[in-house]
Design a protein around this motif. Structure first.
Motif, short mmCIF file in Angstrom:
data_model
loop_
_atom_site.label_atom_id
_atom_site.label_comp_id
_atom_site.label_asym_id
_atom_site.label_seq_id
_atom_site.Cartn_x
_atom_site.Cartn_y
_atom_site.Cartn_z
N THR A 270 56.44 32.45 34.60
CA THR A 270 56.49 33.94 34.79
C THR A 270 57.04 34.11 36.22
O THR A 270 57.41 35.33 36.29
CB THR A 270 55.28 34.36 34.60
N SER A 271 57.04 33.28 37.17
CA SER A 271 57.40 33.77 38.64
C SER A 271 58.60 33.13 39.04
O SER A 271 59.35 33.78 39.78
CB SER A 271 56.01 33.57 39.57
N GLY A 272 58.60 31.69 38.83
CA GLY A 272 59.62 31.07 39.30
C GLY A 272 59.79 30.48 40.70
O GLY A 272 60.67 30.17 41.43
N HIS A 273 58.50 30.66 41.56
CA HIS A 273 58.49 30.26 42.86
C HIS A 273 58.21 28.90 43.13
O HIS A 273 57.90 28.09 42.04
CB HIS A 273 57.25 31.17 43.46
N LEU A 274 58.19 28.25 44.22
CA LEU A 274 58.28 26.61 44.29
C LEU A 274 57.03 26.67 45.55
O LEU A 274 56.99 27.42 46.57
CB LEU A 274 59.25 26.25 44.90
N GLY A 303 52.92 29.87 37.28
CA GLY A 303 54.04 30.74 37.15
C GLY A 303 55.13 30.30 37.87
O GLY A 303 56.24 31.03 37.71
N GLY A 304 55.11 29.21 38.51
CA GLY A 304 56.42 28.43 39.01
C GLY A 304 56.24 26.80 39.01
O GLY A 304 55.96 26.38 38.07
N THR A 305 56.52 26.48 39.99
CA THR A 305 56.61 24.94 40.35
C THR A 305 56.13 24.37 41.42
O THR A 305 56.08 24.77 42.60
CB THR A 305 58.16 24.46 40.37
N LEU A 306 55.35 23.27 41.07
CA LEU A 306 54.54 22.79 42.20
C LEU A 306 55.23 21.39 42.49
O LEU A 306 55.17 20.57 41.69
CB LEU A 306 53.06 22.33 42.05
N LEU A 307 55.54 21.16 43.61
CA LEU A 307 56.44 20.02 44.14
C LEU A 307 55.39 19.28 44.98
O LEU A 307 55.11 19.54 46.16
CB LEU A 307 57.80 20.16 45.04
N SER A 342 55.04 24.25 35.96
CA SER A 342 56.01 22.85 36.14
C SER A 342 55.21 22.12 37.25
O SER A 342 55.27 22.64 38.51
CB SER A 342 57.49 23.26 36.17
N VAL A 343 55.32 20.95 37.13
CA VAL A 343 54.89 19.98 38.24
C VAL A 343 55.97 18.93 38.30
O VAL A 343 56.55 18.27 37.61
CB VAL A 343 53.67 19.19 38.01
N VAL A 344 56.25 18.79 39.53
CA VAL A 344 57.49 18.00 39.73
C VAL A 344 56.94 16.95 41.00
O VAL A 344 56.43 17.15 42.09
CB VAL A 344 58.72 18.50 40.51
N ALA A 345 56.80 15.64 40.58
CA ALA A 345 56.46 14.72 41.54
C ALA A 345 57.32 13.80 41.99
O ALA A 345 58.28 13.46 41.43
CB ALA A 345 55.24 13.60 40.76
N ALA A 346 57.54 13.83 43.33
CA ALA A 346 58.74 13.18 44.08
C ALA A 346 58.10 12.07 45.07
O ALA A 346 57.19 11.93 45.61
CB ALA A 346 59.28 14.33 44.85
#
Length: 462
Positions: A270-274, A303-307, A342-346
Motif C-alpha cells: 500500500t505504501s511502497g516505502h523502504l 505497506g512497504g519493504t523491510l531490508l 515485503s522482506v528482503v534479507a541481504a
C-alpha cells in the motif's frame, strides 16, 4: 480471463488504429492493426511452444474473428496445422509498424512508440495470463520483447516510457552508503510513481543486468496474476520476500527501494516505502526485549519493504542468542502480514544460504534469491563519474587512467566495497585536489581547474 484479453486486444487495435489514421491523414488502418495484434499474440502463444486450448480458442474469438477474411477454426485445427509454429521469431526485431512509429517520433518528438509499447505489453501480459501460471519461457519472452522495443527507441533517440522528453541522467547503483539504522526507523512515504517510470529508473542503473532481468520477470509475474485476480480467476501466490546476495556496495538498497515502489504501483503493497535495518536494530540486550523491538521495526515497514542488511548475523550467536528470537518474530510477522509486506534479507552469498537453510520458516518464505555481482572496472569508473558529476567534478584523461589503475589494483575478494569503494576514492581525490590547488592564488584559479580531477588527485584509499 478471455474477457480481459478481449479488452486488451480491443484497446491495442483501437489505439494504434487512431495513431496510424492520424499519421496518414485519415486513411483507415484498422485491418493492419488487427494483423499486428494477431502477430503479437501468436508470437507469445508460441513462446513456450505449448499452444494450449485456452490460448488458441481465445485468439480465435478475440482476434481471428476480426481478421479479413475472418479466421474461425477450432484449437485442434490450429494445432494440427501448426499455425503458430515458429511465430515467436516475430518478437526478435521491431515490427514494420513499430519501426514506423519510432521514426515518426524521432522526427517530431512524439510519444507514439511509447503508446504502442504500453499497449503491446498489456496485451502480452494478458496472453500469458490465459494460463493459471505462465511458463518461464513466456515471462522471459515478455522481458526480451520489452528490451527489444526500448533498444529501438534508444537507437532513434526517442525517450523511453517513464523518461522525460530530454532523457534523464543515468542513476547510479550502490554509490551511496546506507545511513546508520535507527532503532525504530522513521517512515517517509514516497509519492506513487507509474510502473514504467520505475522500470526506466531500474534500466538506467549501471551494470546489474541479471538483477534487472530478475526484477522485471517478477514484475511481469505479478502483473499477470493481477490480471487474473481482477477477473476472479484462480491465481498462484507469488512471494514478495527475497534474498539479495552479494558484496557491499552492489546496489542492493537501491534496487530494494525501487522494488518496493514497483510493488506499490502494482497494488501488492500500500505504501511502497523502504525501511532499512540490521541485527543491531532488531536485537535487544535483555530477555524478552528482542521480540518487542523487532515487532516495532516490522510494524514500521507494513505497506512497504523491510531490508535487513547482513541478515545472517541474526543466527550467528548460538542457541541462546537473542537473534534467534528476532528470526522467529520475523517469520510469524511475515505470515501474518503477507498481503502488505515485503522482506528482503541481504548479505554475503554463503552466509545467506546458511541462514535460510537453518530455519524451515525462512526457507518456505524466501524462495527467490537474486545475486548482485561485483562491478567491473568500467562500471566502477562510471559510478565514480556519477558521484563526481553530482558534485560538479569531472575526470580528465589522466584522472580516468589513474582511477582505472587504482580500481584494478584493489583486491576483489570477499567484502570488496564496489560503489562504496569508489565513493571513498572520490572523497579522497577531492581532498588531494584541494591541497594541489591551495598553492595557487585565487586569481590563478579557473572554473575548469576547480572542477577537474587529474591523475595527481587519484590515490588508493587505506
Amino acid at each position: 480471463m478471455a474477457e480481459a484479453f478481449h479488452d486488451k486486444a480491443s484497446d491495442f487495435i483501437g489505439a494504434i488504429t487512431e495513431i496510424l489514421d492520424e499519421l496518414s491523414g485519415g486513411a483507415d488502418h484498422r485491418a493492419e492493426c488487427v494483423i499486428e495484434a494477431s502477430n503479437l499474440v501468436a508470437a507469445f502463444i508460441d513462446a513456450d511452444g505449448r499452444h494450449t486450448a485456452d490460448e488458441l480458442s481465445t485468439w480465435v474469438s478475440s482476434i481471428g474473428t476480426r481478421l479479413t477474411p475472418p479466421m474461425i477454426v477450432t484449437p485442434a485445427t490450429l494445432r494440427s496445422d501448426d499455425t503458430f509454429g515458429g511465430r515467436k521469431e516475430w518478437l526478435e526485431q521491431p515490427s514494420t509498424l513499430f519501426d514506423l512509429l519510432v521514426k515518426a517520433d524521432s522526427n517530431d518528438t512524439g510519444r507514439r512508440a511509447n503508446r504502442y509499447y504500453a499497449l503491446a505489453l498489456d496485451l502480452a501480459h494478458a496472453t500469458a495470463a490465459l494460463d493459471l501460471m505462465p511458463s518461464p519461457a513466456e515471462v522471459t519472452a515478455i522481458d526480451r520483447y520489452r528490451t527489444m522495443l526500448l533498444t529501438s527507441m534508444d537507437q532513434h533517440g526517442v525517450p523511453r516510457p517513464g523518461q522525460p522528453d530530454a532523457p534523464a541522467p543515468a542513476t547510479k547503483a550502490g554509490a551511496t552508503a546506507g545511513a546508520e539504522p535507527a532503532p525504530v526507523p522513521e517512515v517517509e512515504l514516497p509519492p506513487e510513481r507509474p510502473i514504467e517510470e520505475l522500470l526506466a529508473e531500474l534500466d538506467a542503473l549501471i551494470g546489474l543486468d541479471h538483477v534487472k532481468e530478475e526484477v522485471r520477470r517478477l514484475t511481469s509475474l505479478l502483473r499477470i496474476q493481477e490480471l487474473r485476480a481482477e477477473r476472479d480467476l484462480p491465481t498462484i501466490d507469488t512471494s514478495k520476500h527475497l534474498v539479495f546476495s552479494g558484496n557491499p556496495g552492489t546496489g542492493k538498497t537501491t534496487v530494494a527501494r525501487l522494488l518496493s515502489q514497483i510493488f506499490r504501483s502494482l497494488g501488492v503493497v500500500t505504501s511502497g516505502h523502504l525501511v532499512e535495518t540490521d541485527r543491531s536494530g532488531l536485537v535487544a540486550g535483555f530477555v524478552g526485549q528482542t521480540a518487542t523491538q523487532t515487532r516495532k521495526v516490522l510494524d514500521s515497514a507494513i505497506g512497504g519493504t523491510l531490508l535487513i542488511d547482513e541478515a545472517y548475523a541474526l543466527a550467528r550467536g548460538g542457541e541462546n542468542d537473542f537473534g534467534l528470537e528476532a528470526v522467529d518474530t520475523i517469520v510469524k510477522f511475515m505470515e501474518d502480514h503477507r498481503d502488505d509486506l515485503s522482506v528482503v534479507a541481504a548479505g554475503y552469498p554463503t552466509e545467506m544460504q546458511e541462514l535460510i537453510d537453518s530455519n524451515p520458516g525462512l526457507k518456505s518464505r524466501f524462495t527467490r534469491t537474486i545475486h548482485f555481482p561485483d562491478y567491473d572496472t568500467d562500471e566502477l569508473v562510471g559510478i565514480f563519474g556519477l558521484i563526481a558529476g553530482g558534485k560538479e567534478y569531472h575526470l580528465d584523461e589522466s584522472g580516468t587512467a589513474a582511477l582505472q589503475a587504482v580500481i584494478d589494483a584493489e583486491p576483489r575478494g570477499r567484502g570488496f566495497g564496489n560503489g562504496r569503494f569508489v565513493r571513498n576514492v572520490f572523497e579522497a581525490a577531492v581532498g588531494h585536489h584541494a591541497l594541489r590547488l591551495a598553492e595557487l592564488g585565487d586569481d590563478e584559479l579557473t572554473d575548469e581547474m576547480l572542477s577537474t580531477l587529474t591523475g595527481d588527485d587519484i590515490h588508493p584509499v587505506d
